[in-house]
Motif scaffolding. Structure first.
Motif, PDB file in Angstrom:
ATOM      1  N   SER A  90       0.921  -1.356   0.169  1.00 40.71           N
ATOM      2  CA  SER A  90       0.151   0.037   0.136  1.00 40.71           C
ATOM      3  C   SER A  90       0.809   1.421  -0.045  1.00 40.71           C
ATOM      4  O   SER A  90       0.486   1.966  -0.911  1.00 40.71           O
ATOM      5  CB  SER A  90      -1.019   0.087   1.152  1.00 40.71           C
ATOM      6  OG  SER A  90      -1.587   1.171   1.273  1.00 40.71           O
ATOM      7  N   ILE A 144       0.745   3.745  -3.148  1.00 44.77           N
ATOM      8  CA  ILE A 144      -0.058   5.106  -2.953  1.00 44.77           C
ATOM      9  C   ILE A 144       1.046   6.269  -3.226  1.00 44.77           C
ATOM     10  O   ILE A 144       0.508   7.148  -3.881  1.00 44.77           O
ATOM     11  CB  ILE A 144      -0.608   5.308  -1.528  1.00 44.77           C
ATOM     12  CG1 ILE A 144      -1.693   4.313  -1.125  1.00 44.77           C
ATOM     13  CG2 ILE A 144      -0.989   6.642  -1.245  1.00 44.77           C
ATOM     14  CD1 ILE A 144      -3.071   4.540  -2.057  1.00 44.77           C
ATOM     15  N   TRP A 174       0.458   8.745  -6.310  1.00 40.36           N
ATOM     16  CA  TRP A 174       0.321   9.982  -6.147  1.00 40.36           C
ATOM     17  C   TRP A 174       1.335  10.719  -6.789  1.00 40.36           C
ATOM     18  O   TRP A 174       1.272  12.065  -7.098  1.00 40.36           O
ATOM     19  CB  TRP A 174       0.276  10.223  -4.439  1.00 40.36           C
ATOM     20  CG  TRP A 174      -0.021  11.661  -4.113  1.00 40.36           C
ATOM     21  CD1 TRP A 174       0.740  12.613  -3.520  1.00 40.36           C
ATOM     22  CD2 TRP A 174      -1.274  12.337  -4.556  1.00 40.36           C
ATOM     23  NE1 TRP A 174      -0.027  13.615  -3.299  1.00 40.36           N
ATOM     24  CE2 TRP A 174      -1.022  13.419  -3.658  1.00 40.36           C
ATOM     25  CE3 TRP A 174      -2.442  12.126  -5.152  1.00 40.36           C
ATOM     26  CZ2 TRP A 174      -2.072  14.506  -3.770  1.00 40.36           C
ATOM     27  CZ3 TRP A 174      -3.481  13.199  -5.062  1.00 40.36           C
ATOM     28  CH2 TRP A 174      -3.422  14.392  -4.435  1.00 40.36           C
ATOM     29  N   ASP A 184     -10.105  10.502  -4.137  1.00 38.15           N
ATOM     30  CA  ASP A 184      -9.454   9.124  -4.503  1.00 38.15           C
ATOM     31  C   ASP A 184      -9.507   8.019  -3.617  1.00 38.15           C
ATOM     32  O   ASP A 184      -9.718   6.939  -3.988  1.00 38.15           O
ATOM     33  CB  ASP A 184      -8.178   9.494  -5.121  1.00 38.15           C
ATOM     34  CG  ASP A 184      -8.277  10.196  -6.529  1.00 38.15           C
ATOM     35  OD1 ASP A 184      -9.157  10.699  -7.011  1.00 38.15           O
ATOM     36  OD2 ASP A 184      -6.943  10.655  -6.806  1.00 38.15           O
ATOM     37  N   ARG A 185      -9.044   8.307  -2.401  1.00 40.55           N
ATOM     38  CA  ARG A 185      -8.818   7.412  -1.477  1.00 40.55           C
ATOM     39  C   ARG A 185     -10.210   6.739  -0.916  1.00 40.55           C
ATOM     40  O   ARG A 185     -10.640   5.616  -0.422  1.00 40.55           O
ATOM     41  CB  ARG A 185      -7.962   7.778  -0.338  1.00 40.55           C
ATOM     42  CG  ARG A 185      -6.882   8.206  -0.608  1.00 40.55           C
ATOM     43  CD  ARG A 185      -5.483   7.121  -0.770  1.00 40.55           C
ATOM     44  NE  ARG A 185      -5.888   5.951  -1.776  1.00 40.55           N
ATOM     45  CZ  ARG A 185      -5.832   5.845  -2.978  1.00 40.55           C
ATOM     46  NH1 ARG A 185      -5.432   6.913  -3.617  1.00 40.55           N
ATOM     47  NH2 ARG A 185      -6.146   4.718  -3.573  1.00 40.55           N
ATOM     48  N   ARG A 211     -12.118   4.616  -3.496  1.00 41.21           N
ATOM     49  CA  ARG A 211     -11.499   3.309  -3.675  1.00 41.21           C
ATOM     50  C   ARG A 211     -11.794   2.469  -2.419  1.00 41.21           C
ATOM     51  O   ARG A 211     -12.122   1.369  -2.568  1.00 41.21           O
ATOM     52  CB  ARG A 211     -10.109   3.557  -3.721  1.00 41.21           C
ATOM     53  CG  ARG A 211      -9.177   2.039  -3.975  1.00 41.21           C
ATOM     54  CD  ARG A 211      -9.791   1.597  -5.289  1.00 41.21           C
ATOM     55  NE  ARG A 211      -9.196  -0.027  -5.275  1.00 41.21           N
ATOM     56  CZ  ARG A 211     -10.105  -1.057  -5.125  1.00 41.21           C
ATOM     57  NH1 ARG A 211     -11.361  -0.907  -4.964  1.00 41.21           N
ATOM     58  NH2 ARG A 211      -9.492  -2.243  -5.428  1.00 41.21           N
ATOM     59  N   GLU A 267      -5.098   1.368   7.464  1.00 35.35           N
ATOM     60  CA  GLU A 267      -4.740   2.030   6.197  1.00 35.35           C
ATOM     61  C   GLU A 267      -5.219   3.191   5.952  1.00 35.35           C
ATOM     62  O   GLU A 267      -4.340   4.469   5.794  1.00 35.35           O
ATOM     63  CB  GLU A 267      -5.712   1.156   4.973  1.00 35.35           C
ATOM     64  CG  GLU A 267      -4.856  -0.122   4.596  1.00 35.35           C
ATOM     65  CD  GLU A 267      -3.661  -0.004   3.807  1.00 35.35           C
ATOM     66  OE1 GLU A 267      -3.421   0.817   3.227  1.00 35.35           O
ATOM     67  OE2 GLU A 267      -2.732  -1.192   3.613  1.00 35.35           O
ATOM     68  N   VAL A 268      -6.393   3.711   6.445  1.00 32.39           N
ATOM     69  CA  VAL A 268      -6.972   5.040   6.449  1.00 32.39           C
ATOM     70  C   VAL A 268      -6.269   6.139   7.075  1.00 32.39           C
ATOM     71  O   VAL A 268      -5.994   7.231   6.835  1.00 32.39           O
ATOM     72  CB  VAL A 268      -8.330   4.992   7.026  1.00 32.39           C
ATOM     73  CG1 VAL A 268      -9.120   6.486   6.992  1.00 32.39           C
ATOM     74  CG2 VAL A 268      -9.361   4.280   5.938  1.00 32.39           C
ATOM     75  N   TYR A 279      -3.038   6.681   5.117  1.00 28.73           N
ATOM     76  CA  TYR A 279      -3.206   7.939   4.179  1.00 28.73           C
ATOM     77  C   TYR A 279      -3.357   9.452   4.690  1.00 28.73           C
ATOM     78  O   TYR A 279      -2.755  10.117   4.122  1.00 28.73           O
ATOM     79  CB  TYR A 279      -4.766   7.480   3.519  1.00 28.73           C
ATOM     80  CG  TYR A 279      -4.936   6.192   2.809  1.00 28.73           C
ATOM     81  CD1 TYR A 279      -3.709   5.367   2.266  1.00 28.73           C
ATOM     82  CD2 TYR A 279      -5.999   5.763   2.647  1.00 28.73           C
ATOM     83  CE1 TYR A 279      -3.795   4.306   1.771  1.00 28.73           C
ATOM     84  CE2 TYR A 279      -6.181   4.623   2.141  1.00 28.73           C
ATOM     85  CZ  TYR A 279      -5.327   3.692   1.603  1.00 28.73           C
ATOM     86  OH  TYR A 279      -5.502   2.436   1.117  1.00 28.73           O
TER      87      TYR A 279
END
Length: 365
Positions: free
Chosen positions: A61, A65, A69, A83-84, A87, A150-151, A154
Motif C-alpha cells: 500500500s 499510494i 500520487w 481518490d482514497r 476506492r 490504512e485510512v 493515508y
C-alpha cells in the motif's frame, strides 16, 4: 529497484502479483489453517502467517499510494481524499452489510445489528482486541482490523508530503513512530499504535521513491532503522514475557507486535534484495496471483463471513463447502470490484463535472 511495468495500465507486475498472493494467503490462513490443523499441526504451519501477510499489504500500500500520487499533476487534499475514499469506502460499507447478512444467515435468524460497533467500523476506528482498542472488527470479521490502519496511514502520508521537505520525511517518520511506540507502551491507545506502525507503511513508500528515481538505496536502510528499533524493543519485552507462544498464533502483546515489525523487516529486505537481482524465479512462482490482484481488496474484506462463519454453519464436509463458499466470495468480489466500483466511479466523475460546469457558469459575466 527493478519492476516490470505494464504500459497499458501503468501497473507494476511484481506489486500486483504480491497483492494477489497476500489476499489469497489471508484466505488460506482463515479457512484452510483450522482444517489442516485438525489433521496435523506441522502441516498447518505454512498457513499460520496471516499477520505477516497483512504487513505485506501495508508495504504494498505504501509503495502503490506513493507511486500513484507522485504521478498526479494536481496534488490537493480534496483530490487525495476523494481518490482514497472512493476506492476504499463503498466496498468496505458493502462488506459491513454483507458481514451482518452472512452472520445472520449462519445463525439462521435475524440478530442484533450492534449499531455502535457498525458505526465504529464505518468510521474506521476498529482494531484487533487489545489494550487501547476503540472498537473491534464488526461481527468478528477478523480481516477488517487493518483497514483502519490504512485510512490512518493515508492521512499521515498526506500531511507528511504536504508539510515536510522530501529530504527530511524518512527521519520525521522514524522519530514520530519511535516516540509514539514508546507512548503506546506507557499508555496503550489506538492513535499511538497507528503512528507507531506508520514507519512500516512508509518503508513501502520509500521503495517506490527509489524505483521512481527520487531516492537512493541508502534511504531504504534509513527507513529500516525505526522498524528494526521497535522490533528489537519488542524482542526484549518478549524475552521477559511469560506468555505462552505458538507458531503463527501468538497474538498477545508483545508477540503480535513483534511479529508485525520483525515481519516487516524480513519482507521489505526480501523485496529489496530480490528486486535488485531482477526478481529471479519470481514469475514462475507468483505470476498466477496477478489474476487475483484486481479483486484482492473485495476478497480480503468479504471472505471471512462467507468462508468462515457461514461455511462452519453448514453441516457438510469442509472440503465441499470450502470451494463452494470460495466461488460465492469470488463472484461477489468480481461484482463489487467490477460493475459496482465502476458505477461509483462514474457517479463521482459526473458529480465532479457538474460541479465544474456550475463553477464555470458562475464565473461567466
Amino acid at each position: 529497484m527493478i519492476f516490470s511495468k505494464d504500459p497499458k495500465t501503468n501497473r507494476l507486475f511484481e506489486i500486483e502479483c504480491l497483492r494477489g498472493f497476500a489476499a489469497l494467503y489471508v484466505v488460506f490462513f482463515h479457512v484452510l489453517r483450522p482444517e489442516v490443523q485438525e489433521y496435523s499441526y506441522i502441516l498447518s504451519i505454512p498457513f499460520r502467517f496471516g499477520q505477516e501477510a497483512v504487513i505485506l499489504f501495508f508495504l504494498l500500500s505504501g509503495f502503490s499510494i506513493n507511486y500513484s500520487w507522485s504521478q498526479r499533476p494536481e496534488k490537493t487534499f480534496r483530490i487525495f481524499a476523494r481518490d482514497r475514499l472512493v476506492r476504499i469506502m463503498p466496498i468496505f460499507l458493502v462488506a459491513l452489510l454483507a458481514t451482518y447478512l452472512f452472520t445472520a444467515l449462519a445463525a439462521r435468524e435475524w440478530i442484533d445489528i450492534d449499531l455502535g460497533t457498525f458505526i465504529g467500523n464505518a468510521l474506521m476506528l476498529q482494531d484487533r482486541p487489545r489494550l487501547g482498542t476503540i472498537v473491534e472488527p464488526y461481527m468478528g470479521n477478523q480481516a477488517l482490523w487493518s483497514l483502519s490502519y490504512e485510512v490512518a496511514f493515508y492521512l499521515f502520508y498526506y500531511v507528511l508530503v504536504r508539510f515536510t521537505p522530501p529530504a527530511h520525511r524518512t527521519v520525521v517518520v522514524g522519530i514520530t513512530s519511535v516516540v509514539f511506540f514508546l507512548v503506546m507502551l506507557a499508555y496503550p491507545n489506538q492513535l499511538s499504535r497507528f503512528l507507531a506502525y506508520f514507519c512500516i507503511w512508509w518503508l513501502g513508500a520509500v521503495m517506490s521513491e527509489i524505483y521512481i528515481g527520487r531516492a537512493q538505496a541508502k534511504e531504504f536502510f534509513l527507513a529500516l532503522l525505526p522498524v528494526a528499533f521497535v522490533a528489537l524493543c519488542l524482542a526484549l519485552l518478549a524475552s521477559n514475557s511469560d506468555v505462552e507462544i505458538d507458531i503463527g498464533s501468538s497474538v498477545l502483546f508483545p508477540f503480535l507486535e513483534l511479529r508485525h515489525f520483525a515481519g516487516a523487516l524480513v519482507i521489505a529486505l526480501t523485496m529489496f534484495v530480490w528486486s535488485l537481482n531482477g526478481w529471479k524465479w519470481f514469475r514462475p512462482l507468483f505470476a498466477p496471483f496477478a489474476l487475483l490482484a484486481p479483486v484482492s481488496y473485495a476478497v480480503y474484506v468479504l471472505h471471512f463471513p462467507i468462508m468462515a462463519d457461514m461455511r462452519e454453519s453448514l453441516e457438510l464436509s469442509p472440503w465441499l463447502t470450502i470451494p463452494v463458499t470460495a466461488l460465492v466470495t469470488l463472484v461477489f468480489a468480481i461484482l463489487l470490484e467490477g460493475p459496482f466500483q465502476r458505477a461509483i466511479n462514474r457517479a463521482v466523475k459526473a458529480r465532479k463535472q457538474k460541479i465544474s460546469l456550475t463553477s464555470q457558469s458562475h464565473q461567466t459575466p
